[in-house]
Design a protein around this motif. Sequence first.
Motif, PDB file in Angstrom:
ATOM      1  N   TRP A 195      22.346  26.769 -31.629  1.00 27.99           N
ATOM      2  CA  TRP A 195      22.796  26.248 -30.575  1.00 27.99           C
ATOM      3  C   TRP A 195      22.076  26.406 -29.535  1.00 27.99           C
ATOM      4  CZ3 TRP A 195      28.717  27.907 -31.479  1.00 27.99           C
ATOM      5  CH2 TRP A 195      29.207  27.251 -32.778  1.00 27.99           C
ATOM      6  N   SER A 196      22.073  25.378 -28.434  1.00 27.01           N
ATOM      7  CA  SER A 196      21.457  25.560 -27.120  1.00 27.01           C
ATOM      8  C   SER A 196      22.062  25.492 -25.988  1.00 27.01           C
ATOM      9  CB  SER A 196      20.185  24.503 -27.181  1.00 27.01           C
ATOM     10  OG  SER A 196      19.630  24.421 -25.885  1.00 27.01           O
ATOM     11  N   ALA A 197      21.913  26.379 -24.967  1.00 30.24           N
ATOM     12  CA  ALA A 197      22.736  26.005 -23.740  1.00 30.24           C
ATOM     13  C   ALA A 197      21.873  25.066 -22.866  1.00 30.24           C
ATOM     14  CB  ALA A 197      22.834  27.475 -23.117  1.00 30.24           C
ATOM     15  N   ALA A 198      20.363  25.203 -22.988  1.00 31.03           N
ATOM     16  CA  ALA A 198      19.681  24.423 -22.190  1.00 31.03           C
ATOM     17  C   ALA A 198      19.857  22.860 -22.599  1.00 31.03           C
ATOM     18  CB  ALA A 198      18.313  24.689 -22.153  1.00 31.03           C
ATOM     19  N   ALA A 199      19.927  22.484 -23.722  1.00 32.96           N
ATOM     20  CA  ALA A 199      20.206  21.225 -24.516  1.00 32.96           C
ATOM     21  C   ALA A 199      21.565  21.280 -25.535  1.00 32.96           C
ATOM     22  CB  ALA A 199      19.159  20.866 -25.239  1.00 32.96           C
ATOM     23  N   PRO A 200      22.747  21.376 -24.760  1.00 35.89           N
ATOM     24  CA  PRO A 200      23.869  21.667 -25.432  1.00 35.89           C
ATOM     25  C   PRO A 200      24.175  20.221 -26.446  1.00 35.89           C
ATOM     26  CG  PRO A 200      24.559  21.186 -23.181  1.00 35.89           C
ATOM     27  CD  PRO A 200      22.943  21.239 -23.503  1.00 35.89           C
ATOM     28  N   SER A 201      24.605  20.502 -27.572  1.00 34.75           N
ATOM     29  CA  SER A 201      25.057  19.393 -28.291  1.00 34.75           C
ATOM     30  C   SER A 201      26.760  19.054 -27.835  1.00 34.75           C
ATOM     31  CB  SER A 201      25.355  19.708 -29.912  1.00 34.75           C
ATOM     32  OG  SER A 201      26.209  20.768 -29.955  1.00 34.75           O
ATOM     33  N   THR A 202      27.116  17.942 -28.370  1.00 40.96           N
ATOM     34  CA  THR A 202      28.602  17.440 -28.004  1.00 40.96           C
ATOM     35  C   THR A 202      29.495  18.619 -28.371  1.00 40.96           C
ATOM     36  OG1 THR A 202      27.784  15.076 -28.226  1.00 40.96           O
ATOM     37  CG2 THR A 202      30.382  15.774 -28.130  1.00 40.96           C
ATOM     38  N   TYR A 203      29.620  19.398 -29.160  1.00 45.14           N
ATOM     39  CA  TYR A 203      30.271  20.301 -29.558  1.00 45.14           C
ATOM     40  C   TYR A 203      30.222  21.533 -28.773  1.00 45.14           C
ATOM     41  CZ  TYR A 203      32.235  24.347 -32.100  1.00 45.14           C
ATOM     42  OH  TYR A 203      32.925  25.434 -32.340  1.00 45.14           O
ATOM     43  N   VAL A 204      28.999  21.864 -28.218  1.00 42.40           N
ATOM     44  CA  VAL A 204      28.552  22.936 -27.549  1.00 42.40           C
ATOM     45  C   VAL A 204      29.199  22.770 -25.900  1.00 42.40           C
ATOM     46  CG1 VAL A 204      26.978  24.306 -26.247  1.00 42.40           C
ATOM     47  CG2 VAL A 204      26.801  23.833 -28.827  1.00 42.40           C
ATOM     48  N   ARG A 205      29.103  21.439 -25.611  1.00 43.97           N
ATOM     49  CA  ARG A 205      29.598  21.090 -24.560  1.00 43.97           C
ATOM     50  C   ARG A 205      31.241  21.357 -24.356  1.00 43.97           C
ATOM     51  NH1 ARG A 205      26.267  18.715 -20.752  1.00 43.97           N
ATOM     52  NH2 ARG A 205      24.279  18.134 -21.359  1.00 43.97           N
ATOM     53  N   GLY A 206      31.716  20.822 -25.240  1.00 49.19           N
ATOM     54  CA  GLY A 206      33.310  20.875 -25.628  1.00 49.19           C
ATOM     55  C   GLY A 206      33.726  22.232 -25.518  1.00 49.19           C
ATOM     56  N   ARG A 207      32.906  23.087 -26.234  1.00 46.93           N
ATOM     57  CA  ARG A 207      33.518  24.451 -26.303  1.00 46.93           C
ATOM     58  C   ARG A 207      33.170  25.175 -25.029  1.00 46.93           C
ATOM     59  NH1 ARG A 207      33.963  28.957 -29.302  1.00 46.93           N
ATOM     60  NH2 ARG A 207      32.753  30.899 -28.757  1.00 46.93           N
ATOM     61  N   ALA A 208      32.213  24.751 -24.185  1.00 48.90           N
ATOM     62  CA  ALA A 208      31.943  25.265 -22.785  1.00 48.90           C
ATOM     63  C   ALA A 208      32.909  24.850 -22.194  1.00 48.90           C
ATOM     64  CB  ALA A 208      30.392  24.941 -22.406  1.00 48.90           C
ATOM     65  N   ALA A 209      33.299  23.686 -22.032  1.00 49.50           N
ATOM     66  CA  ALA A 209      34.574  23.159 -21.223  1.00 49.50           C
ATOM     67  C   ALA A 209      35.957  23.984 -21.287  1.00 49.50           C
ATOM     68  CB  ALA A 209      34.872  21.782 -21.363  1.00 49.50           C
ATOM     69  N   ARG A 210      35.948  24.292 -22.811  1.00 45.04           N
ATOM     70  CA  ARG A 210      37.341  25.058 -22.860  1.00 45.04           C
ATOM     71  C   ARG A 210      37.112  26.554 -22.343  1.00 45.04           C
ATOM     72  NH1 ARG A 210      36.780  21.979 -27.494  1.00 45.04           N
ATOM     73  NH2 ARG A 210      35.549  23.842 -28.613  1.00 45.04           N
ATOM     74  N   ILE A 211      36.067  26.959 -22.574  1.00 42.34           N
ATOM     75  CA  ILE A 211      35.937  28.367 -22.261  1.00 42.34           C
ATOM     76  C   ILE A 211      35.814  28.500 -20.467  1.00 42.34           C
ATOM     77  CG2 ILE A 211      34.019  30.260 -21.706  1.00 42.34           C
ATOM     78  CD1 ILE A 211      32.989  29.391 -24.699  1.00 42.34           C
ATOM     79  N   ALA A 212      35.141  27.535 -19.801  1.00 42.15           N
ATOM     80  CA  ALA A 212      35.292  27.465 -18.376  1.00 42.15           C
ATOM     81  C   ALA A 212      36.786  27.544 -18.000  1.00 42.15           C
ATOM     82  CB  ALA A 212      34.552  26.158 -17.999  1.00 42.15           C
ATOM     83  N   ALA A 213      37.507  26.548 -18.423  1.00 41.23           N
ATOM     84  CA  ALA A 213      38.962  26.349 -17.899  1.00 41.23           C
ATOM     85  C   ALA A 213      39.752  27.669 -18.164  1.00 41.23           C
ATOM     86  CB  ALA A 213      39.548  25.373 -18.791  1.00 41.23           C
ATOM     87  N   ARG A 214      39.436  28.508 -19.173  1.00 40.30           N
ATOM     88  CA  ARG A 214      40.362  29.689 -19.316  1.00 40.30           C
ATOM     89  C   ARG A 214      39.548  30.784 -18.569  1.00 40.30           C
ATOM     90  NH1 ARG A 214      39.874  28.338 -24.975  1.00 40.30           N
ATOM     91  NH2 ARG A 214      38.694  30.178 -25.209  1.00 40.30           N
ATOM     92  N   ALA A 215      38.335  30.951 -18.329  1.00 43.77           N
ATOM     93  CA  ALA A 215      37.565  31.923 -17.752  1.00 43.77           C
ATOM     94  C   ALA A 215      38.060  32.082 -16.309  1.00 43.77           C
ATOM     95  CB  ALA A 215      36.011  31.621 -17.753  1.00 43.77           C
ATOM     96  N   ARG A 216      38.415  31.259 -15.660  1.00 45.09           N
ATOM     97  CA  ARG A 216      39.146  31.481 -14.261  1.00 45.09           C
ATOM     98  C   ARG A 216      40.164  32.474 -14.382  1.00 45.09           C
ATOM     99  NH1 ARG A 216      37.736  25.781 -13.932  1.00 45.09           N
ATOM    100  NH2 ARG A 216      39.848  25.314 -14.729  1.00 45.09           N
ATOM    101  N   GLN A 217      40.963  32.621 -15.413  1.00 42.68           N
ATOM    102  CA  GLN A 217      41.927  33.477 -15.396  1.00 42.68           C
ATOM    103  C   GLN A 217      41.583  35.024 -15.794  1.00 42.68           C
ATOM    104  OE1 GLN A 217      44.711  31.817 -18.161  1.00 42.68           O
ATOM    105  NE2 GLN A 217      44.639  29.755 -17.338  1.00 42.68           N
ATOM    106  N   VAL A 218      40.407  35.284 -16.213  1.00 46.52           N
ATOM    107  CA  VAL A 218      40.040  36.771 -16.414  1.00 46.52           C
ATOM    108  C   VAL A 218      40.012  37.539 -15.239  1.00 46.52           C
ATOM    109  CG1 VAL A 218      38.469  38.126 -17.463  1.00 46.52           C
ATOM    110  CG2 VAL A 218      38.953  35.887 -18.539  1.00 46.52           C
TER     111      VAL A 218
END
Length: 224
Positions: A195-218
């Motif tokens: 997987w690539s963070a620089a050229a993310p697939s649709t799956y990686v983008r979706g996973r990143a969105a879920r991570i970003a939403a939860r990360a604010r609570q850490v």
Amino acid sequence: MRWVLRALLGFVAMSVLAVALLRFVDPPLTPLMLIRLGQGALHGEWVGIDRDWVDLEDVSPALLRSVITAEDARFFTHNGVDFAELERARDYNERQHGKRVRGASTITMQCARSTFLWTGRTYVRKGIEVYFTALLELLWGKRRILEVYVNVVEWGDGVYGVEAAAQRSFGVAAAKLSPQQAALLAAVLPSPRRWSAAAPSTYVRGRAARIAARARQVDLRPLE
């Protein structure tokens, strides 16, 4: 039996000494880096090692929150092994009947593996990993474990650590990563060579969105 006992005591002594030393000295290389170099040489490829060590205070808090969210949500509360997550992973894998395997490695376990051990899924290696995990929790503490982890973890072919990953993927220092960039880097950690963070697939983008939403609570106050 006497030889086996001596070998075991020697291993324990050397491993404790190595872990104690790396509490204060940043590891210059890891077994995985050398393994990847060897694998590249066997295939006639030169991958190299792209890595720049940074202290934890020079890493974006957004990256730390994202990594904890993605890899080990209970990092601050367990003692190296998350038994609740192990139970959930076992139940999930039993339902999958071998089709998909879910892991339960904590950040401490991944740090132990990335810093001291080789790749593979044998019971021997896993047992040694758990042993080193206990040593890290005992001798390093959470702050040093997280600092070493984000500096040695593989983030792509020949890319190790957050500074090299941030520069390679986004052209910025690790301290300047935005929450979105941090989430993308955390999202690729399970499979950084595919997987690539620089050229993310649709799956990686979706996973990143879920991570970003939860990360604010850490809460990062335990690192202070």
